[in-house]
Design an enzyme around this catalytic site. Structure first.
Site, PDB file in Angstrom:
ATOM      1  N   CYS A  40       0.868  -1.176   0.000  1.00 59.25           N
ATOM      2  CA  CYS A  40       0.000   0.000   0.000  1.00 59.25           C
ATOM      3  C   CYS A  40       0.906   1.227   0.000  1.00 59.25           C
ATOM      4  CB  CYS A  40      -0.869  -0.031   1.263  1.00 59.25           C
ATOM      5  SG  CYS A  40      -1.892   1.427   1.500  1.00 59.25           S
ATOM      6  N   CYS A  93      -0.902   3.821  -6.745  1.00 61.40           N
ATOM      7  CA  CYS A  93      -1.747   3.217  -5.708  1.00 61.40           C
ATOM      8  C   CYS A  93      -1.996   1.786  -6.163  1.00 61.40           C
ATOM      9  CB  CYS A  93      -3.066   3.981  -5.593  1.00 61.40           C
ATOM     10  SG  CYS A  93      -4.362   3.101  -4.673  1.00 61.40           S
TER      11      CYS A  93
HETATM   12  N1  DGL Z   1      -3.908   0.659  -2.164  1.00 63.79           N
HETATM   13  C1  DGL Z   1      -3.485   1.783  -1.446  1.00 63.79           C
HETATM   14  C2  DGL Z   1      -2.304   2.509  -2.004  1.00 63.79           C
HETATM   15  O1  DGL Z   1      -1.476   1.899  -2.644  1.00 63.79           O
HETATM   16  C3  DGL Z   1      -4.455   2.594  -0.649  1.00 63.79           C
HETATM   17  C4  DGL Z   1      -5.678   3.100  -1.269  1.00 63.79           C
HETATM   18  C5  DGL Z   1      -6.549   3.688  -0.195  1.00 63.79           C
HETATM   19  O2  DGL Z   1      -6.810   2.966   0.772  1.00 63.79           O
HETATM   20  O3  DGL Z   1      -6.914   4.853  -0.297  1.00 63.79           O
HETATM   21  O4  DGL Z   1      -2.131   3.681  -1.816  1.00 63.79           O
END
Ligand code: DGL
Length: 311
Positions: free
Chosen positions: A100, A221
């Site tokens: 993440c 993301c």
């Molecule tokens: N998948 C996540 C990232 O890479 C987070 C997305 C979220 O929870 O807003 O930033």
């Protein structure tokens, strides 16, 4: 190799004697812990499965608290620390992959501080590969508001632009996009994420191969690669998409190798029984199950049931 010797090697590699040993003992047969605010980390999990076929994996989706992208750093750090603790203590994870970008930017340093000697792989938007790839010198970045506002991102951007002075980055904070991808996994028709994408791509500026147009797009993301098939048709021909799944998986592999924690690749009969996968969700088990079925199915059969994690 004896345990003391193995731990000595880990200490030597990770901190040249400066870091203390982890509180739990690191076992080469232990799983890798992977975590995201929700389903996005599956895009990284897929790359990890391909790069590390002999490794057991435990994936946690903090779906009760997704999305992280518009939350405070303190909140993200608290959730990231709690999940890291769970993966370390309840599963004995030998390595943590923070799949993440948002949690990595806000909290990787906190996890490392709290767990000296525990190998932690954080993810960052793929600005470096993008800078190498672009021909027009103009790169677009889509990421969460929190990632783009972080000091980590500012430092990364500064480092890459100082190494590639002819490259400039344009960023757009994609509020609501990760949440709409979570909803999409539950069976939506994808129109909400398509509309949001169209709006955010429009805000980036001109895309294409023309001299000053954006010819390289960073998906900053881990949710966004899951909808690559929606993104691609919205881009003019020749715009190249980069994400961080593969580089992170390669980095995890190198780290395991250099710390003596890499499991040998399955050979012969063993190769027929794939390494184990556990899926845990703090919120909807249905969303994670549906997402895993859609995005992991070809690589992980049969899929395990998703377990509820009360955390
Ligand atoms: N998948 C996540 C990232 O890479 C987070 C997305 C979220 O929870 O807003 O930033």
């Amino acid at each position: 190799m004896g345990k003391a010797h193995r731990l000595g090697r880990i200490q030597g590699h990770l901190g040249r004697g400066r870091l203390s040993l982890p509180r739990h003992s690191i076992d080469r047969a232990a799983p890798i812990g992977v975590f995201d605010s929700g389903i996005g980390g599956l895009s990284v999990l897929q790359a990890l499965r391909a790069a590390l076929p002999g490794e057991d994996l435990v994936y946690v989706a903090d779906s009760a608290h997704t999305p992280y992208g518009e939350r405070s750093d303190a909140f993200i750090a608290e959730r990231t620390s709690a999940i890291a603790r769970h993966l370390r203590d309840a599963h004995g994870a030998k390595l943590l992959v923070i799949a993440c970008n948002t949690a990595s930017a806000a909290a990787a340093h906190v996890v490392r501080q709290d767990n000296p000697g525990w190998p932690v792989v954080a993810i960052e938007p793929a600005l470096k590969p993008a800078a190498h790839h672009t021909r027009t010198g103009h790169v677009g970045v889509l990421a969460t508001r929190s990632t783009l506002a972080s000091r980590k991102f500012a430092a990364l951007r500064a480092a890459v632009t100082s190494a590639h002075q002819d490259v400039r980055f344009s960023e757009v904070a994609c509020d609501g996009l990760a949440a709409s991808i979570e909803r999409c996994a539950q069976g939506g028709d994808g129109s909400a994420s398509r509309d949001l994408l169209a709006r955010y791509l429009g805000q980036l500026g001109e895309l294409g191969a023309a001299a000053h147009a954006i010819d390289t797009l960073v998906l900053g993301c881990t949710h966004y690669p899951l909808i690559r098939e929606q993104i691609q048709p919205q881009l003019p021909l020749g715009v190249y998409i980069v994400d961080s799944g593969l580089p992170v998986a390669r980095h995890a592999r190198r780290l395991l190798h250099s710390t003596g924690l890499l499991r040998p690749e399955p050979l012969g009969d063993e190769a027929l029984s794939p390494a184990s996968l556990r899926l845990l969700a703090t919120g909807s088990v249905h969303t994670l199950h549906a997402a895993a079925q859609r995005w992991l199915r070809p690589m992980a059969a049969p899929l395990p049931d998703v377990e509820t994690l009360a955390l």
